[in-house]
Every structure is written in structure tokens, then in C-alpha cells.
Design a protein around this motif. Sequence first.
Motif, PDB file in Angstrom:
ATOM      1  N   UNK A 174       3.012 -39.455 -22.626  1.00 59.52           N
ATOM      2  CA  UNK A 174       4.427 -39.513 -22.947  1.00 59.52           C
ATOM      3  C   UNK A 174       4.620 -40.337 -24.213  1.00 59.52           C
ATOM      4  N   UNK A 175       5.174 -39.708 -25.215  1.00 63.59           N
ATOM      5  CA  UNK A 175       5.488 -40.396 -26.453  1.00 63.59           C
ATOM      6  C   UNK A 175       6.908 -40.926 -26.404  1.00 63.59           C
ATOM      7  N   UNK A 176       7.094 -42.082 -27.015  1.00 67.83           N
ATOM      8  CA  UNK A 176       8.422 -42.670 -27.122  1.00 67.83           C
ATOM      9  C   UNK A 176       8.752 -42.878 -28.595  1.00 67.83           C
ATOM     10  N   UNK A 177      10.037 -42.824 -28.885  1.00 67.04           N
ATOM     11  CA  UNK A 177      10.500 -43.065 -30.249  1.00 67.04           C
ATOM     12  C   UNK A 177      11.749 -43.934 -30.147  1.00 67.04           C
ATOM     13  N   UNK A 178      11.623 -45.175 -30.572  1.00 63.39           N
ATOM     14  CA  UNK A 178      12.741 -46.118 -30.519  1.00 63.39           C
ATOM     15  C   UNK A 178      13.471 -46.110 -31.855  1.00 63.39           C
ATOM     16  N   UNK A 179      14.784 -46.013 -31.779  1.00 61.94           N
ATOM     17  CA  UNK A 179      15.591 -45.934 -32.991  1.00 61.94           C
ATOM     18  C   UNK A 179      16.522 -47.112 -33.160  1.00 61.94           C
ATOM     19  N   UNK A 180      16.839 -47.415 -34.400  1.00 59.68           N
ATOM     20  CA  UNK A 180      17.809 -48.446 -34.727  1.00 59.68           C
ATOM     21  C   UNK A 180      18.461 -48.082 -36.055  1.00 59.68           C
ATOM     22  N   UNK A 181      19.594 -48.716 -36.332  1.00 58.82           N
ATOM     23  CA  UNK A 181      20.280 -48.425 -37.580  1.00 58.82           C
ATOM     24  C   UNK A 181      21.514 -47.576 -37.340  1.00 58.82           C
ATOM     25  N   UNK A 182      21.589 -46.436 -38.010  1.00 61.48           N
ATOM     26  CA  UNK A 182      22.714 -45.513 -37.840  1.00 61.48           C
ATOM     27  C   UNK A 182      22.897 -45.209 -36.362  1.00 61.48           C
ATOM     28  N   UNK A 211      17.672 -35.373 -32.744  1.00 62.08           N
ATOM     29  CA  UNK A 211      16.318 -35.878 -32.885  1.00 62.08           C
ATOM     30  C   UNK A 211      15.307 -34.747 -32.743  1.00 62.08           C
ATOM     31  N   UNK A 212      14.191 -34.909 -33.430  1.00 62.03           N
ATOM     32  CA  UNK A 212      13.137 -33.919 -33.323  1.00 62.03           C
ATOM     33  C   UNK A 212      11.765 -34.569 -33.286  1.00 62.03           C
ATOM     34  N   UNK A 260       8.425 -38.602 -34.883  1.00 62.79           N
ATOM     35  CA  UNK A 260       9.801 -38.318 -34.508  1.00 62.79           C
ATOM     36  C   UNK A 260      10.659 -38.381 -35.761  1.00 62.79           C
ATOM     37  N   UNK A 261      11.770 -37.686 -35.711  1.00 65.13           N
ATOM     38  CA  UNK A 261      12.629 -37.580 -36.867  1.00 65.13           C
ATOM     39  C   UNK A 261      14.077 -37.469 -36.427  1.00 65.13           C
ATOM     40  N   UNK A 262      14.968 -37.866 -37.305  1.00 62.62           N
ATOM     41  CA  UNK A 262      16.399 -37.834 -37.016  1.00 62.62           C
ATOM     42  C   UNK A 262      17.142 -37.217 -38.186  1.00 62.62           C
ATOM     43  N   UNK A 316      16.272 -36.563 -42.135  1.00 56.48           N
ATOM     44  CA  UNK A 316      16.237 -37.545 -43.214  1.00 56.48           C
ATOM     45  C   UNK A 316      15.636 -38.883 -42.826  1.00 56.48           C
ATOM     46  N   UNK A 317      15.273 -39.060 -41.573  1.00 56.03           N
ATOM     47  CA  UNK A 317      14.629 -40.295 -41.138  1.00 56.03           C
ATOM     48  C   UNK A 317      13.389 -39.944 -40.334  1.00 56.03           C
ATOM     49  N   UNK A 318      12.289 -40.652 -40.615  1.00 54.01           N
ATOM     50  CA  UNK A 318      11.004 -40.368 -39.969  1.00 54.01           C
ATOM     51  C   UNK A 318      10.344 -41.651 -39.510  1.00 54.01           C
TER      52      UNK A 318
END
Length: 125
Positions: free
Chosen positions: A19-27, A34-35, A96-98, A113-115
Motif C-alpha cells: 500500500x502506497x501513501x501520498x501525504x499532501x500539504x499546501x494548496x 489526485x493521480x 503521486x500527482x495533483x 502540476x504537483x509531483x
Amino acid sequence: QVRLVESGGGLAQAGGSLRLSCAGSGRTFSGTAMGWFRQAPGKEREFVAFISWSGSSTDYAESVKGRFTISRDDAKNTVYLQMNALKPEDTAVYYCAAGRITTATIRWRKAYDSWGQGTQVTVPS
């Protein structure tokens, strides 16, 4: 932009799971589609999975459909990729990307635009 950090990669046997996780912050994470993409050695980065900002819509590459599941937990600012029945051909760096994604651009790498920095998944043959 959203700052993204992947984790959860590693070595798995064929037929196993990760299981992969992708933690985001910012916008505002909760309003962002998400992709997941992956890149194997010598190959171009390819689309793997997508989840809409609301979580109500998902899309998968044919090669992973039925084996991988994308989900999100906006309370934790995290998107997940559950990978089951892994195959050697799943070996790649996973990103992961946003982005502000439309129905027409779900699978377009340049629409995001975010990776993140990527996490290695290795499934030996």
C-alpha cells in the motif's frame, strides 16, 4: 501547488500486496484531484490511477484494473494506492500527482502540476 510525499514502496513477492501513501500539504488538498503514475527503467512515465477531488470518481489503467485501488482520506491529507496481486511488470518508481483535472485530462501526465519524489516498488520475477 501541493507538496506531495510518497511512502510505502519496497520489495514484494509476485502475488503479494503493498500500500502506497501520498501525504499532501499546501494548496487545499481536499479540493484537488489526485493521480498515481509509474515509471519503469527505460520507459516513459505512465498513468496508473486517478481519484477525483470528491472521491466519487476513479479511473485505472487497464494493466492494473481489478488489482489496484485508489482512495483518499482528506482528514489526513493522504491518498492511497492499494496494490494487490503484484506482478514483476509492476516494478517501477511510483509517483503521486495533483492537479486541476478534467474528465478529458485524467490520464495526461502534463495536466498534473504537483509531483512527489517517487517511491520504488520492486516485484522480482
